[in-house]
Each structure stands twice: as C-alpha cells, then as structure tokens.
Design a protein around this motif. Structure first.
Motif, short mmCIF file in Angstrom:
data_model
loop_
_atom_site.label_atom_id
_atom_site.label_comp_id
_atom_site.label_asym_id
_atom_site.label_seq_id
_atom_site.Cartn_x
_atom_site.Cartn_y
_atom_site.Cartn_z
N ALA A 143 -14.40 3.92 0.66
CA ALA A 143 -13.41 3.36 -0.25
C ALA A 143 -12.23 4.32 -0.45
CB ALA A 143 -14.05 3.02 -1.59
N VAL A 144 -12.51 5.61 -0.54
CA VAL A 144 -11.43 6.59 -0.68
C VAL A 144 -10.55 6.60 0.56
CG1 VAL A 144 -10.94 9.07 -0.82
CG2 VAL A 144 -12.62 8.05 -2.35
N GLU A 145 -11.14 6.43 1.74
CA GLU A 145 -10.35 6.38 2.97
C GLU A 145 -9.30 5.26 2.89
OE1 GLU A 145 -11.01 5.21 7.68
OE2 GLU A 145 -12.71 5.97 6.51
N GLY A 146 -9.72 4.07 2.50
CA GLY A 146 -8.76 2.98 2.37
C GLY A 146 -7.80 3.18 1.23
N TYR A 147 -8.30 3.74 0.14
CA TYR A 147 -7.48 3.98 -1.06
C TYR A 147 -6.32 4.93 -0.76
CZ TYR A 147 -6.39 6.44 -5.45
OH TYR A 147 -5.75 7.05 -6.50
N LEU A 148 -6.59 6.00 -0.05
CA LEU A 148 -5.55 6.98 0.23
C LEU A 148 -4.41 6.36 1.05
CD1 LEU A 148 -7.69 10.17 0.93
CD2 LEU A 148 -6.40 9.61 -1.14
N THR A 149 -4.76 5.45 1.95
CA THR A 149 -3.72 4.75 2.72
C THR A 149 -2.84 3.91 1.80
OG1 THR A 149 -5.12 4.69 4.70
CG2 THR A 149 -3.31 3.10 4.58
N LEU A 150 -3.47 3.19 0.87
CA LEU A 150 -2.71 2.37 -0.08
C LEU A 150 -1.84 3.25 -0.98
CD1 LEU A 150 -5.53 -0.12 -1.19
CD2 LEU A 150 -3.81 -0.45 0.61
N ARG A 151 -2.42 4.33 -1.46
CA ARG A 151 -1.68 5.22 -2.37
C ARG A 151 -0.48 5.84 -1.68
NH1 ARG A 151 -4.08 10.96 -3.66
NH2 ARG A 151 -3.15 11.18 -1.59
N ASP A 152 -0.68 6.32 -0.45
CA ASP A 152 0.42 6.97 0.27
C ASP A 152 1.56 5.99 0.53
OD1 ASP A 152 -1.06 9.26 0.19
OD2 ASP A 152 -1.70 9.18 2.30
N ALA A 153 1.21 4.74 0.82
CA ALA A 153 2.25 3.73 1.04
C ALA A 153 3.04 3.48 -0.24
CB ALA A 153 1.63 2.44 1.56
N LEU A 154 2.33 3.38 -1.36
CA LEU A 154 3.02 3.17 -2.64
C LEU A 154 3.93 4.35 -2.96
CD1 LEU A 154 0.25 1.63 -4.93
CD2 LEU A 154 2.38 0.54 -4.20
N ARG A 155 3.45 5.55 -2.72
CA ARG A 155 4.27 6.73 -2.99
C ARG A 155 5.53 6.74 -2.12
NH1 ARG A 155 -0.20 11.66 -3.61
NH2 ARG A 155 -0.27 11.62 -5.90
N ALA A 156 5.44 6.11 -0.96
CA ALA A 156 6.61 6.02 -0.07
C ALA A 156 7.48 4.81 -0.42
CB ALA A 156 6.16 5.94 1.38
N GLY A 157 7.11 4.09 -1.48
CA GLY A 157 7.90 2.94 -1.91
C GLY A 157 7.54 1.64 -1.24
N ASP A 158 6.38 1.58 -0.58
CA ASP A 158 5.99 0.38 0.15
C ASP A 158 4.74 -0.24 -0.49
OD1 ASP A 158 5.40 -1.60 1.95
OD2 ASP A 158 4.85 -0.25 3.59
N PRO A 159 4.89 -1.33 -1.26
CA PRO A 159 3.72 -1.99 -1.85
C PRO A 159 3.05 -2.97 -0.90
CG PRO A 159 5.70 -3.08 -2.61
CD PRO A 159 6.15 -1.94 -1.72
N GLY A 160 3.56 -3.10 0.31
CA GLY A 160 3.02 -4.07 1.26
C GLY A 160 1.53 -3.92 1.53
N PRO A 161 1.05 -2.71 1.89
CA PRO A 161 -0.39 -2.57 2.15
C PRO A 161 -1.26 -2.93 0.95
CG PRO A 161 0.81 -0.74 3.11
CD PRO A 161 1.80 -1.51 2.29
N LEU A 162 -0.81 -2.64 -0.27
CA LEU A 162 -1.59 -3.01 -1.45
C LEU A 162 -1.66 -4.54 -1.57
CD1 LEU A 162 -3.15 -2.28 -4.01
CD2 LEU A 162 -0.96 -2.24 -5.23
N ARG A 163 -0.54 -5.20 -1.35
CA ARG A 163 -0.54 -6.67 -1.43
C ARG A 163 -1.42 -7.27 -0.32
NH1 ARG A 163 5.21 -6.18 -3.29
NH2 ARG A 163 5.16 -6.81 -5.49
N GLU A 164 -1.43 -6.65 0.84
CA GLU A 164 -2.31 -7.11 1.92
C GLU A 164 -3.77 -6.92 1.51
OE1 GLU A 164 -1.13 -4.95 5.37
OE2 GLU A 164 0.84 -5.93 5.50
N PHE A 165 -4.06 -5.82 0.83
CA PHE A 165 -5.43 -5.61 0.33
C PHE A 165 -5.79 -6.67 -0.70
CE2 PHE A 165 -8.02 -3.72 -3.11
CZ PHE A 165 -9.22 -3.63 -2.42
N HIS A 166 -4.87 -6.99 -1.61
CA HIS A 166 -5.11 -8.06 -2.59
C HIS A 166 -5.48 -9.36 -1.87
CE1 HIS A 166 -2.56 -6.17 -6.08
NE2 HIS A 166 -3.70 -5.54 -5.87
N ALA A 167 -4.70 -9.72 -0.87
CA ALA A 167 -4.93 -10.97 -0.15
C ALA A 167 -6.28 -10.96 0.56
CB ALA A 167 -3.80 -11.23 0.85
#
Length: 249
Positions: A143-167
C-alpha cells in the motif's frame, strides 16, 4: 415503535495502537487506504504522531497528540504515522457495519486494483499471530508503494493518479454495495429513523418510549487484531432491541 440500542449515532468504535514497523520511506505507521462510504475520526489518547492525507487538493500532514480529534470524509487517503512509538487512537467510524463489510480500499499499485482476486489475496490476513503479522507488513508495504506514487504526483501538482485510484476503487467494490445498503438500512438509517419517530411522539405529547430506557456496556470483542492502521481492538455492539410499549390508559 421499536428502538435498537446502537452506539450514539450508530457509529463504529475501535482502539488503535499504531504500527511501529518502518516502511520503505523510513516512516513507521499503517497501511494507506480510503473509505468509499464512511467518514472517520481519530481521538488521540496517548503518544504522538500524525495522519498523512491525500485529496484532490493535495498532500497534508495533521499532527496527532493527546486531546486532538481529527476526522476526514470518504475518499480521503489516510496513513497513520507513529511518531514516538506510543501513539494510541480511538477510532469512530460512520455507518457501523459498513467498514467491517469492506468499504476500505488500500492504495495498492494499479495492477492489483484491476484484478479483484489479486487484490483480495494481497489484502488478506491468514490465521495465526505470526503469519498474520507478516502478511500485515507485506500489505502495508504494498500500500505504501502505491501511496508514494499518488503523493509524489500530487506534490507535482497532478491529481490525475489519485482520481484514477478513486475510479479503480469504485470499480473494485461496486459489487458489494447491495450488501452494504442492507447494513446501512438496519444500522445508521434505522437509528436516524428511530429519532424521527421519537420526535413525532414527543410532538404529540407521547413519551411512551422513555419506558424502554436501558443501559448497555461491553468490552472489546476482537482484541489485538491487525487493522490497516495498527493493532486494533474492536467492539461489536450487542443487539438490545427495545420492544414496543403501548401507551398508558
């Protein structure tokens, strides 16, 4: 009228001792995840730490110390962080019964979310203390492996991966919704409707329901299990249905 006696608001209750296992990023804590239908609150009773959260607005870290109450809505990815090794939290969950029925999704990498069987195998905990502990570490690390990818994208200003995770989370658990609806109807909805019936009776000057006053108590019914955030003591509230009473006269 028939009243049940759930915890106030038909909430779920558990006590969490945050995990002390370090993850790949050096942080000690639990398995990042979200809930699809339930809000959650942390009431901090001992120690210190934080809850790291991901929403479309970005990454945040909320300090946890005794006396703090932190809560978040469905869709918030959250990761409990054990700061001093003593973090203890009482968790209040909306819609008691739904979280236990599996409304949480761990932040596994996308290939796990796309395959329900693979996801279930990675999230499962076997019987036996040592085996369950090893499995809890493995699923936390995944879970941390996937989480870090989502977090790093958000920090770069990209909420796309998080929204893909939601879907992906919605697709994964949508088949469970009919069973959740039954639990909600029998639990949180029934409690709210009972309050409405009481208000109707009081407006008529009818206090018959007060004859059914009673006290209920219980202790932990599932002690020291391996939850997503830490070692978990759960409470299963017994069915204490109050039988209907006829008005006097």
């Amino acid at each position: 009228m028939t009243l049940r006696n759930p915890l106030p608001g038909a909430v779920g209750l558990s006590h969490i001792s945050a995990y002390e296992w370090p993850a790949a990023d050096g942080v000690c804590g639990g398995s990042p995840h979200l809930h699809l239908a339930c809000a959650e609150a942390y009431v901090v009773t001992d120690g210190s730490g934080a809850v790291q959260t991901l929403t479309p607005d970005g990454y945040a870290e909320t300090p946890l110390r005794p006396g703090v109450v932190a809560w978040f809505t469905p869709g918030t990815v959250h990761r409990m962080v054990n700061g001093d090794g003593r973090l203890r939290v009482t968790v209040l969950m909306q819609n008691s019964g739904l979280p236990e029925a599996g409304d949480a999704v761990l932040t596994f990498p996308p290939e796990y979310l796309a395959d329900p069987r693979r996801y279930a195998e990675a999230a499962a905990l076997p019987a036996g203390e040592e085996e369950a502990a090893r499995a809890a570490v493995r699923r936390r690390d995944l879970a941390v492996e996937g989480y870090l990818t989502l977090r790093d994208a958000l920090r770069a200003g990209d909420p796309g991966p998080l929204r893909e995770f939601h879907a992906a989370a919605v697709r994964l658990l949508a088949p469970k919704v009919p069973a959740w609806r039954e639990r909600w109807r029998d639990g949180a909805l029934a409690a709210a409707q009972a309050t409405g019936a009481v208000l109707d009776a009081l407006e008529r000057g009818d206090g018959t329901h007060l004859d059914g006053a009673r006290v209920t108590s219980t202790g932990p019914t599932r002690p020291d299990g391996f939850g997503m955030c830490g070692r978990r003591q759960e409470y299963e509230i017994p069915d204490t249905t109050v039988p209907p009473r006829s008005p006097a006269g």
